[in-house]
Design an enzyme around this catalytic site. Sequence first.
Site, mmCIF file in Angstrom:
data_model
loop_
_atom_site.group_PDB
_atom_site.id
_atom_site.type_symbol
_atom_site.label_atom_id
_atom_site.label_comp_id
_atom_site.label_asym_id
_atom_site.label_seq_id
_atom_site.Cartn_x
_atom_site.Cartn_y
_atom_site.Cartn_z
ATOM 1 N N TYR A 98 46.593 36.167 27.197
ATOM 2 C CA TYR A 98 45.179 36.539 27.043
ATOM 3 C C TYR A 98 44.331 35.289 26.993
ATOM 4 O O TYR A 98 44.700 34.308 26.339
ATOM 5 C CB TYR A 98 44.960 37.330 25.750
ATOM 6 C CG TYR A 98 44.597 38.769 26.029
ATOM 7 C CD1 TYR A 98 43.386 39.055 26.660
ATOM 8 C CD2 TYR A 98 45.444 39.815 25.704
ATOM 9 C CE1 TYR A 98 43.047 40.367 26.951
ATOM 10 C CE2 TYR A 98 45.102 41.123 25.990
ATOM 11 C CZ TYR A 98 43.899 41.395 26.625
ATOM 12 O OH TYR A 98 43.563 42.677 26.919
ATOM 13 N N GLU A 100 40.374 35.400 26.985
ATOM 14 C CA GLU A 100 38.944 35.733 27.078
ATOM 15 C C GLU A 100 38.106 34.489 26.877
ATOM 16 O O GLU A 100 38.369 33.685 25.988
ATOM 17 C CB GLU A 100 38.584 36.783 26.027
ATOM 18 C CG GLU A 100 39.066 38.154 26.435
ATOM 19 C CD GLU A 100 38.739 39.230 25.407
ATOM 20 O OE1 GLU A 100 37.992 38.943 24.449
ATOM 21 O OE2 GLU A 100 39.241 40.344 25.570
ATOM 22 N N ASP A 244 28.176 39.482 50.466
ATOM 23 C CA ASP A 244 29.510 39.980 50.102
ATOM 24 C C ASP A 244 30.426 39.687 51.293
ATOM 25 O O ASP A 244 30.330 40.332 52.341
ATOM 26 C CB ASP A 244 29.418 41.488 49.827
ATOM 27 C CG ASP A 244 30.762 42.091 49.431
ATOM 28 O OD1 ASP A 244 31.803 41.475 49.734
ATOM 29 O OD2 ASP A 244 30.773 43.185 48.847
ATOM 30 N N THR A 270 36.352 39.633 47.662
ATOM 31 C CA THR A 270 37.713 39.867 47.214
ATOM 32 C C THR A 270 38.535 38.666 47.664
ATOM 33 O O THR A 270 38.039 37.809 48.400
ATOM 34 C CB THR A 270 38.301 41.158 47.816
ATOM 35 O OG1 THR A 270 38.127 41.112 49.230
ATOM 36 C CG2 THR A 270 37.639 42.387 47.244
ATOM 37 N N LYS A 273 41.993 39.882 51.380
ATOM 38 C CA LYS A 273 41.882 40.399 52.757
ATOM 39 C C LYS A 273 42.196 39.247 53.711
ATOM 40 O O LYS A 273 43.329 38.772 53.722
ATOM 41 C CB LYS A 273 40.497 41.023 52.959
ATOM 42 C CG LYS A 273 40.264 42.225 52.011
ATOM 43 C CD LYS A 273 38.956 42.927 52.253
ATOM 44 C CE LYS A 273 38.828 44.185 51.422
ATOM 45 N NZ LYS A 273 38.007 44.018 50.215
ATOM 46 N N ARG A 279 45.544 40.407 45.024
ATOM 47 C CA ARG A 279 44.420 41.312 44.780
ATOM 48 C C ARG A 279 43.521 40.655 43.740
ATOM 49 O O ARG A 279 43.989 40.194 42.702
ATOM 50 C CB ARG A 279 44.916 42.651 44.216
ATOM 51 C CG ARG A 279 45.750 43.474 45.161
ATOM 52 C CD ARG A 279 45.007 43.800 46.429
ATOM 53 N NE ARG A 279 44.033 44.823 46.232
ATOM 54 C CZ ARG A 279 44.168 46.082 46.648
ATOM 55 N NH1 ARG A 279 45.259 46.452 47.287
ATOM 56 N NH2 ARG A 279 43.222 46.963 46.433
HETATM 57 N N1 DSN Z 1 38.517 49.231 50.304
HETATM 58 C C1 DSN Z 1 38.046 48.060 51.001
HETATM 59 C C2 DSN Z 1 38.188 48.205 52.470
HETATM 60 O O1 DSN Z 1 39.160 48.805 52.893
HETATM 61 O O2 DSN Z 1 37.366 47.718 53.220
HETATM 62 C C3 DSN Z 1 36.680 47.735 50.617
HETATM 63 O O3 DSN Z 1 36.562 47.732 49.248
#
Ligand code: DSN
Length: 460
Positions: A98, A100, A244, A270, A273, A279
């Site tokens: 932890y 924080e 974003d 994120t 990707k 993640r």
């Molecule tokens: N779920 C993601 C996507 O597949 O584009 C976006 O949050």
Amino acid sequence: MGKACLRSPRAPILLRISSGLARHLRAGRRVEAAPKPDTLRRMHPDVAASLAATDPLLSSLIAQEERRQRDKIRLIASENYASEAVLAATGSVLTNKYSEGYAGKRYYEGQQIVDQIEGLAISRAKAVFGAEHANVQPYSGSPANLAVYFAFLKPGDTVMGMALPAGGHLTHGWNVSITGSFFRAVQYGVRKDTHRVDMDEVRDLARKERPKVLFAGGTAIPRTIDFPAYAEIAREVGAVFVADIAHIAGLVAAGVHPSPVPVADVVSSTTHKTLRGPRGGMILCKEAHAKAIDRAVFPGLQGGPHNHQTAGLAVALAEAQTEAFKVYAAQIVKNAQALAAALTARGFALITGGTDNHLILADLTPKNVPGKVAAKALDAAGIVLNYNSIPFDPRKPFDPSGVRLGTAAVTTRGMKEAQMQQVAAWIDEVVQHPADAALHARIAGEVAELCQGFPAPGCA
Ligand code: DSN
């Protein structure tokens, strides 16, 4: 960390995994265990044995997922294969801690190592993207965006973002999201004739609605985003400009897509990707917004950061600084364009006529197959993608006209333009015969055979 620790039988699992991998890498070969059903073949033997002994059912399910990821062509535009180094860091003892707060100002003791790990992730994020400030604690993209709302808006304030059916994201103010319920959301779309964002329309809407925050980006945008144009509009109306880049972060990191960092107040993303990390989420911003963003993430929205995730991100960001990653990101786009051209040649109608990035959105109306029927048939044939709304879709979101494809994962496996031709041919065959189970089974076998030549990280 001294050599003694590396040699010690009590060395952390992460180090033991890494040294095992290093041996295999030095030997220039893949880990080749005799295939046994339902056993985890890529995990360190100690870890795999411990999981199998403690929870054989779960161990078997993970092994099955590992094989699914190995034997299928994964075209979900938001997915990838994290490297074994990223998987090792993410599966480490850091999950036990932890922390924080932020480095030097934590609410728990024992942060000697975690502070360094988070510091590494932050400095690498700043270096990769040229950002003034980075917060690497968001659990994922939606919490990252929610923190942005909390930093700059009060409930009822106006936010402007791209509508979900046009290719935007839920958290950019779509009505079923908390962002569309607690805030006054104004949505822009794409032009009916080009399916591209019309920056004049965005400007007119922004002038009329005076949003406090303006979002650019989304989940189904196959074209280059004009970040400077958004920045100019945001400046004119006094809005905070948030880019974003969840989908294109890896392309931005590699210089394959223009970066919003110089022109945006805030960049949210994120990490899993095209960036190919674990993640997770992160927020980059100008120094002027650093305090507001940090406070919004913690204590505003979240509790303790997921340190195992932060460590995985730190590894991914180190990988993103390599020449190999630049080559990878450029190949993602080449593959997407090759796949788009091959599909077009086979009569597929692509939204905007093609792609500039990793993502393709196809309208299956001319093929007389709903997106969902096609996606399920393709899955049976070993080609995994998602059904997706297209702009101005006459069908419902749960049964839309289109499918979305992306090339980040197949490119990680080393597939190139030649394989994209084959993938397009298979997609076409399945879409023409969505109810032919025998055909799907035959193609699934061919897909698995092709996949054998392209090792998937983490999947033996
Ligand atoms: N779920 C993601 C996507 O597949 O584009 C976006 O949050």
